[in-house]
Design a protein around this motif. Structure first.
Motif, PDB file in Angstrom:
ATOM      1  N   VAL A  16      -5.745   5.428   1.591  1.00 22.71           N
ATOM      2  CA  VAL A  16      -5.478   4.116   2.193  1.00 22.71           C
ATOM      3  C   VAL A  16      -5.810   4.139   3.686  1.00 22.71           C
ATOM      4  O   VAL A  16      -6.482   3.244   4.214  1.00 22.71           O
ATOM      5  CB  VAL A  16      -4.016   3.703   1.968  1.00 22.71           C
ATOM      6  CG1 VAL A  16      -3.685   2.438   2.748  1.00 22.71           C
ATOM      7  CG2 VAL A  16      -3.748   3.484   0.485  1.00 22.71           C
ATOM      8  N   LEU A  42     -11.670  -2.524  -3.531  1.00 20.07           N
ATOM      9  CA  LEU A  42     -11.406  -2.467  -2.094  1.00 20.07           C
ATOM     10  C   LEU A  42     -11.977  -3.693  -1.390  1.00 20.07           C
ATOM     11  O   LEU A  42     -11.372  -4.204  -0.441  1.00 20.07           O
ATOM     12  CB  LEU A  42     -12.007  -1.204  -1.478  1.00 20.07           C
ATOM     13  CG  LEU A  42     -11.240   0.112  -1.665  1.00 20.07           C
ATOM     14  CD1 LEU A  42     -11.459   0.670  -3.071  1.00 20.07           C
ATOM     15  CD2 LEU A  42     -11.668   1.148  -0.636  1.00 20.07           C
ATOM     16  N   ALA A  88     -10.181  -9.955   2.316  1.00 17.47           N
ATOM     17  CA  ALA A  88      -9.242  -9.469   1.292  1.00 17.47           C
ATOM     18  C   ALA A  88      -8.736 -10.656   0.482  1.00 17.47           C
ATOM     19  O   ALA A  88      -7.574 -11.066   0.604  1.00 17.47           O
ATOM     20  CB  ALA A  88      -8.085  -8.721   1.946  1.00 17.47           C
ATOM     21  N   LEU A 106      -8.636  -4.830   0.197  1.00 17.56           N
ATOM     22  CA  LEU A 106      -8.565  -4.388   1.592  1.00 17.56           C
ATOM     23  C   LEU A 106      -9.416  -5.282   2.486  1.00 17.56           C
ATOM     24  O   LEU A 106      -9.018  -5.643   3.597  1.00 17.56           O
ATOM     25  CB  LEU A 106      -9.058  -2.940   1.693  1.00 17.56           C
ATOM     26  CG  LEU A 106      -9.317  -2.374   3.088  1.00 17.56           C
ATOM     27  CD1 LEU A 106      -7.987  -2.138   3.807  1.00 17.56           C
ATOM     28  CD2 LEU A 106     -10.114  -1.076   3.017  1.00 17.56           C
ATOM     29  N   HIS A 166      -8.943   2.040   5.648  1.00 15.75           N
ATOM     30  CA  HIS A 166      -8.780   1.204   6.840  1.00 15.75           C
ATOM     31  C   HIS A 166      -9.655   1.723   7.986  1.00 15.75           C
ATOM     32  O   HIS A 166     -10.251   0.930   8.727  1.00 15.75           O
ATOM     33  CB  HIS A 166      -7.313   1.181   7.273  1.00 15.75           C
ATOM     34  CG  HIS A 166      -6.449   0.290   6.428  1.00 15.75           C
ATOM     35  ND1 HIS A 166      -6.377  -1.068   6.615  1.00 15.75           N
ATOM     36  CD2 HIS A 166      -5.621   0.570   5.383  1.00 15.75           C
ATOM     37  CE1 HIS A 166      -5.546  -1.597   5.731  1.00 15.75           C
ATOM     38  NE2 HIS A 166      -5.076  -0.624   4.975  1.00 15.75           N
ATOM     39  N   SER A 171     -15.903   0.572   1.494  1.00 18.54           N
ATOM     40  CA  SER A 171     -15.048  -0.600   1.687  1.00 18.54           C
ATOM     41  C   SER A 171     -15.633  -1.830   0.998  1.00 18.54           C
ATOM     42  O   SER A 171     -14.919  -2.823   0.801  1.00 18.54           O
ATOM     43  CB  SER A 171     -14.826  -0.871   3.177  1.00 18.54           C
ATOM     44  OG  SER A 171     -15.993  -1.362   3.799  1.00 18.54           O
ATOM     45  N   ASP A 205       0.836  -1.199   0.000  1.00 23.96           N
ATOM     46  CA  ASP A 205       0.000   0.000   0.000  1.00 23.96           C
ATOM     47  C   ASP A 205       0.870   1.248   0.000  1.00 23.96           C
ATOM     48  O   ASP A 205       0.794   2.100   0.886  1.00 23.96           O
ATOM     49  CB  ASP A 205      -0.924   0.002   1.221  1.00 23.96           C
ATOM     50  CG  ASP A 205      -2.091  -0.955   1.060  1.00 23.96           C
ATOM     51  OD1 ASP A 205      -2.405  -1.305  -0.093  1.00 23.96           O
ATOM     52  OD2 ASP A 205      -2.663  -1.363   2.078  1.00 23.96           O
TER      53      ASP A 205
END
Length: 645
Positions: free
Chosen positions: A523, A293, A468, A297, A527, A288, A133
């Motif tokens: 990023v 993503l 992920a 993620l 999160h 998200s 990332d």
């Protein structure tokens, strides 16, 4: 002849102009140390210049100071001492501008004299292939500034063609788009826009067929024709982003693995199957769930199924008919039809992947349900007669305005699929239906995440999650709340239609571009969105309205950071006026318009807030609506026979 031994350096220091480069170069040094190309005892430091344009002399003094500090600490001193420098062998490399000669930078330039067959080792390659990332934009910008974009794009082509990872390949194509964008130097128009020039069809077809290497090669060949002026560069960048969307679609289509049906009794011709759903409101974690993503993620979204003004506003109904045709109808209500379409042959279905074509979603639903195969050698009527003895009629409706932000299109796709499958003699679990909608929206080419169908098809208050990884799988957890809290929530939750239609597609393009660039703020915020969902869960478990209000307020700030420009001025004015009366508020979905939802400090405040808004000028055509948590979710009902209309 014996090879001369290298210097056993005590410290190796790289000085960098750009802060974003420091971590990247530090990792590059550490990678080489792990490969035993640098002695294990050597201290490795990447140091940012304290000021820009300070010159190599100032950078050297700063590097020595940093080296002295680290060596002093390693030797056990509690203050910096120059004594540690007396016996130290220190190599200082000034990077200057990033990538001055090639895509590796001065310190990491590969010299083919050593081994012409050695693979290229570059910061860019390592970052991409290791799924790091780290933002490559500063390096891309510097490369273009130094006049070396072609070698960089050639290296990116090599990475994209050689990887078997769709996520890596899509990010590489986004990097090529960034190179092209920087080459345009801010001219040539907006990056967001259509990618439908016929010259790019062949490269796209390679990608659609799964030939990644062939597609990357064809893209590069076409790209070379679009480098002469800014307007062409920007359009080439758009098409590279369009190519990336193809790879995202293929990744998301892996969700089809979790779609299954069970055979049930086939309804008689003329018997309606009615599917109805609530809308959804997102309380945390939105964005998200959006590919990529959702699988790079990992996503977590807390959502509520809601009735608007006491109604479940989204639905579909389907039935078999004797005629071997497909009758499609779309309207604002179950008993009101705005558009009618009759499909008598396969050619009538060919625009199923064009979202703005009349009835495209309904056509895609027939294809994804497996009722019709558009590439079959059999005609439409032959397929329908052979399998079902006739055709189908499908109606869909939504009582919500276009661009509401309440998940209408995805939930509508879910109701259409549910009604169609049941009319065809099949049942699908809600979990399977969630993944079927993901697949349908990729077929339709609208893209999108999974939070809408989770929010509307599943009842009550819940959290949806995806890991992920691929294949993309969504799991749902019901949220338990204290007794009586749902009624309290109903008394304090309101919807305000802002009168502004949101432009989610442009917002989506901007977010994906920022994510693929791994901009540090994006990023970190992504999160935070996932982590904040867990905090919001706790507020629901506690039944704490003020805490939920603070969650909403933070969530809206996170949305604005994710998609700058999602807050129109009129909406900001409305939110400022309402702020003293609410615990928290946020625009639904991606923002940009649609519905504003808010938690009021006092119960049953619809009339009071209407009076507050009426006193404020310039708000436009707004309206205030009651909202309540729906505890049913998707409902399916078989009705009696009716004559075809």
């Amino acid at each position: 002849m014996e090879q001369p031994k290298g210097v056993d350096w005590t410290v190796i220091i790289l000085t960098c102009q750009y802060k974003n480069s420091v971590e990247v170069f530090q990792r590059e040094l550490e990678v080489r140390q792990k490969r035993e190309q640098i002695p294990a005892r050597t201290l490795l430091l990447a140091v940012e210049d304290p000021e820009t344009r300070m010159g190599s002399g100032g950078a050297t003094l700063n590097a020595l100071l940093v080296a002295a500090e680290h060596l002093s600490a390693r030797e056990g001193f509690t203050v910096v001492t120059s004594d540690v420098l007396h016996s130290a062998w220190i190599l200082i490399l000034h990077m200057g501008r990033d990538f001055p000669f090639d895509d590796c930078g001065r310190a990491f330039t590969c010299l083919p004299v050593e081994n012409p067959q050695a693979p290229v080792e570059a910061v860019v390659c390592n970052v991409l292939e290791a799924h790091q990332d780290l933002s490559l934009r500063p390096l891309i910008r510097a490369t273009v500034h130094e006049g070396c974009p072609r070698p960089l794009m050639a290296m990116l082509d090599q990475v994209a063609a050689g990887t078997g990872d769709l996520g890596v390949a899509a990010r590489v194509l986004a990097c090529v788009a960034d190179v092209l964008g920087y080459m345009a130097e801010g001219r040539g128009g907006l990056r967001s826009g259509p990618a439908a020039n016929p010259e790019w069809i062949q490269p796209f077809q390679y990608l659609e067929c799964g030939d990644l290497a062939g597609g990357v090669k064809a893209l590069a060949q076409e790209r070379d024709k679009w480098l002469s002026r800014p307007v062409l560069l920007v359009r080439a960048a758009r098409h590279y982003e369009g190519a990336g969307q193809i790879l995202i679609r293929q990744a998301v289509m892996s969700a089809q693995r979790f779609v299954s049906t069970e055979p049930v009794e086939l309804p008689a011709p003329g018997q309606w199957v009615v599917a109805e759903c609530p809308a959804r409101v997102d309380f945390s974690g939105g964005w998200s769930d959006t590919p990529p993503l959702a699988y790079e993620l990992g996503g977590a979204v807390l959502g509520l199924a809601v009735r608007v003004d006491g109604r479940r506003p989204i639905g579909a109904r389907a039935r078999r008919i004797w005629e071997p045709e497909l009758w499609l109808a779309v309207g604002p209500r179950q008993d009101e039809i705005a558009t009618k379409i009759v499909c008598r042959n396969l050619e009538d279905l060919q625009d199923y992947c064009q979202p703005h074509a009349p009835g495209a979603l309904l056509k895609a639903a027939f294809i994804c349900a497996g009722i019709v195969h558009v590439h079959s050698k059999l005609s439409l009527s032959e397929q329908l007669l052979h399998t079902f003895g006739g055709g189908f009629e499908l109606h869909t409706w939504s009582e919500l305005p276009h661009g509401s932000g309440l998940g209408t299109s995805s939930i509508l796709a879910g109701t259409a699929l549910a009604a169609l499958q049941r009319a065809a003699g099949r049942m699908m679990s809600t979990e399977a239906l969630i993944h079927a909608v993901l697949y349908l929206e990729q077929v339709l080419t609208t893209g999108g995440g999974w939070q809408d169908q989770v929010g509307g098809l599943m009842p009550g208050i819940k959290v949806g999650r995806s890991q992920a990884q691929l294949p993309l799988k969504v799991e749902v957890e019901e949220i338990t709340v204290p007794e009586g809290f749902v009624q309290m929530l109903n008394d304090h939750l309101l919807l305000v239609y802002t009168g502004k239609t949101r432009l989610a597609r442009n917002l989506l393009q901007d977010v994906l571009r920022s994510w693929y660039a791994r901009l540090p703020a994006i990023v970190q915020n992504a999160h935070s969105l996932v982590q904040h969902t867990e905090e919001c869960m706790k507020a629901f478990h506690q039944g704490n309205l003020p805490l939920l209000g603070r969650c909403l307020t933070l969530y809206w700030e996170q949305k604005k950071l994710m998609a700058p420009g999602c807050e129109p001025l009129a909406v900001r004015r409305m939110m400022d006026v309402l702020a003293p009366h609410v615990h928290g508020q946020s625009l639904a979905g991606a923002g940009g318009g649609g519905f504003l939802y808010l938690l009021t400090k006092e119960p049953r405040q619809k009339e009071a807030l209407e009076a507050v808004l009426a006193k404020t000028k310039g708000l436009g055509n707004y309206s205030v609506h009651l909202v309540e948590v729906d505890t049913q979710g998707l409902s399916l009902q078989l009705l009696g026979n009716e004559t075809s209309t």
